[in-house]
Design an enzyme around this catalytic site. Sequence first.
Site, PDB file in Angstrom:
ATOM      1  N   LYS A 104      93.135  24.883  89.775  1.00 44.74           N
ATOM      2  CA  LYS A 104      92.708  26.124  90.423  1.00 44.74           C
ATOM      3  C   LYS A 104      93.659  26.514  91.572  1.00 44.74           C
ATOM      4  O   LYS A 104      94.595  25.790  91.878  1.00 44.74           O
ATOM      5  CB  LYS A 104      91.260  25.990  90.881  1.00 44.74           C
ATOM      6  CG  LYS A 104      90.288  25.662  89.733  1.00 44.74           C
ATOM      7  CD  LYS A 104      90.148  26.792  88.714  1.00 44.74           C
ATOM      8  CE  LYS A 104      89.632  26.352  87.369  1.00 44.74           C
ATOM      9  NZ  LYS A 104      88.212  26.229  87.198  1.00 44.74           N
TER      10      LYS A 104
HETATM   11  C1  LIG Z   1      87.019  25.884  86.280  1.00 48.46           C
HETATM   12  C2  LIG Z   1      85.884  26.794  86.034  1.00 48.46           C
HETATM   13  C3  LIG Z   1      84.559  26.434  86.320  1.00 48.46           C
HETATM   14  C4  LIG Z   1      84.184  25.041  86.693  1.00 48.46           C
HETATM   15  O1  LIG Z   1      84.764  24.572  87.847  1.00 48.46           O
HETATM   16  P1  LIG Z   1      84.627  23.028  88.200  1.00 48.46           P
HETATM   17  O2  LIG Z   1      84.956  22.970  89.654  1.00 48.46           O
HETATM   18  O3  LIG Z   1      85.592  22.286  87.345  1.00 48.46           O
HETATM   19  O4  LIG Z   1      83.215  22.640  87.937  1.00 48.46           O
HETATM   20  C5  LIG Z   1      83.573  27.368  86.176  1.00 48.46           C
HETATM   21  N1  LIG Z   1      83.834  28.607  85.743  1.00 48.46           N
HETATM   22  C6  LIG Z   1      85.088  28.999  85.430  1.00 48.46           C
HETATM   23  C7  LIG Z   1      85.318  30.403  84.986  1.00 48.46           C
HETATM   24  C8  LIG Z   1      86.148  28.098  85.543  1.00 48.46           C
HETATM   25  O5  LIG Z   1      87.385  28.473  85.222  1.00 48.46           O
END
Ligand SMILES: *Cc1c(COP(=O)(O)O)cnc(C)c1O
Length: 384
Positions: free
Chosen positions: A185
Amino acid sequence: MARDEFLVFGSPLIEEPEIAEVVECLRSGWIGTGPRVARFEERFREYKEAEHAVALNSCTAALHLSLAALAVGPGSEVIVPTMTFVATSNAVVHTGAVPVLVDCERDTQNIDPELIEAAITPRTRAIVVVHFAGRPCAMDRISAIAQRHGLALIEDCAHAIETEFHGRKAGTMGDVGCFSFYVTKNIVTGEGGMAIVRSREVADRMRTLALHGMTKDAWRRFSDKGYIHYDVVDAGFKYNMMDLQAALGIHQLARIERYWKRRSEIWDAYCEALRGLPVFLPKAPAAGTRHAHHLFTLLLDLDSVTLARDEFLERMTAQKIGVGVHYRAVHLHPFYQERYGYRAGQFPAAEWISDRTLSLPLSPKLTDEDVSDVVRAVERALGV
Ligand SMILES: *Cc1c(COP(=O)(O)O)cnc(C)c1O
């Protein structure tokens, strides 16, 4: 000639200040939830100009807790875009509610606001939107729908830390905004997430539910103030963030604009270099909005090429370029078909994207040479 080294998709940039902070955190002897988490929450709350911030161990946890804290449970329905990562819809499933999937727009890949009202029933309690790739959803129209029907509004901002919509920051337009600091991210804590919350009451409920349902600040019970008894007021979860994670987040957050600028440069370079190829490039950001530039998604023009998307992926990997697929739509996955009766053919825009999409590396870690390698690999994969 392919590169020597594999270019890992979504590899994070980790710099010296967070490495030093992690070491300091380890040496301090307090690695669990503590002062660094409190500092990270406060800095993130300020950055987002939000009322309350609750640090958690993932965005999935933030989504689940926000639904639970807003009293979504068995017997309710929640509207979710089918063009998203399954964490968004899985979180609804975990509350016992039914995820009611809605198609997206082909060009923005965001939930189609035109289709939301037809999916609302007397059981609908909430709408979850996803700012896809970092592009804000039509929040003026969606907020109006939520208000008109008395529904909670949750923003999945996993792609959208820097996103803005006409001067309003992503995550502050609904009741709760959920963020991810997973390794791929825009800023990272390894695993990690944050909820920003409009109401104090909801934020307090989320804090309690995040730590076994124990009364507020239970993590302080081992501090130098002496042992403090806690009461359990709910069967909560184990979703708290650790200081070890916050140690990374504090320094990553301080660099968020620099990283955004670098990703924006790479984004522009891809758009420039890939124009004219048999692919659909991402739609330009809309006026009055800020795109977080989390994902650079290409859509293969299947009418002009003979290869399928999965062959394209293989050809990229063979040239040592890591690629992603964001996403094959939720309703195409067996669990959703078997449990809820979803089937292929229901959501044409999301399926059109599912067959064509692939994401190129977009990380502040990329050098200009890496970017050129990616472009060359795309050209070769397409045979131009
Ligand atoms: C990565 C992601 C999540 C989940 O995030 P985590 O921190 O890994 O639980 C949820 N929604 C979207 C759209 C994502 O890309």
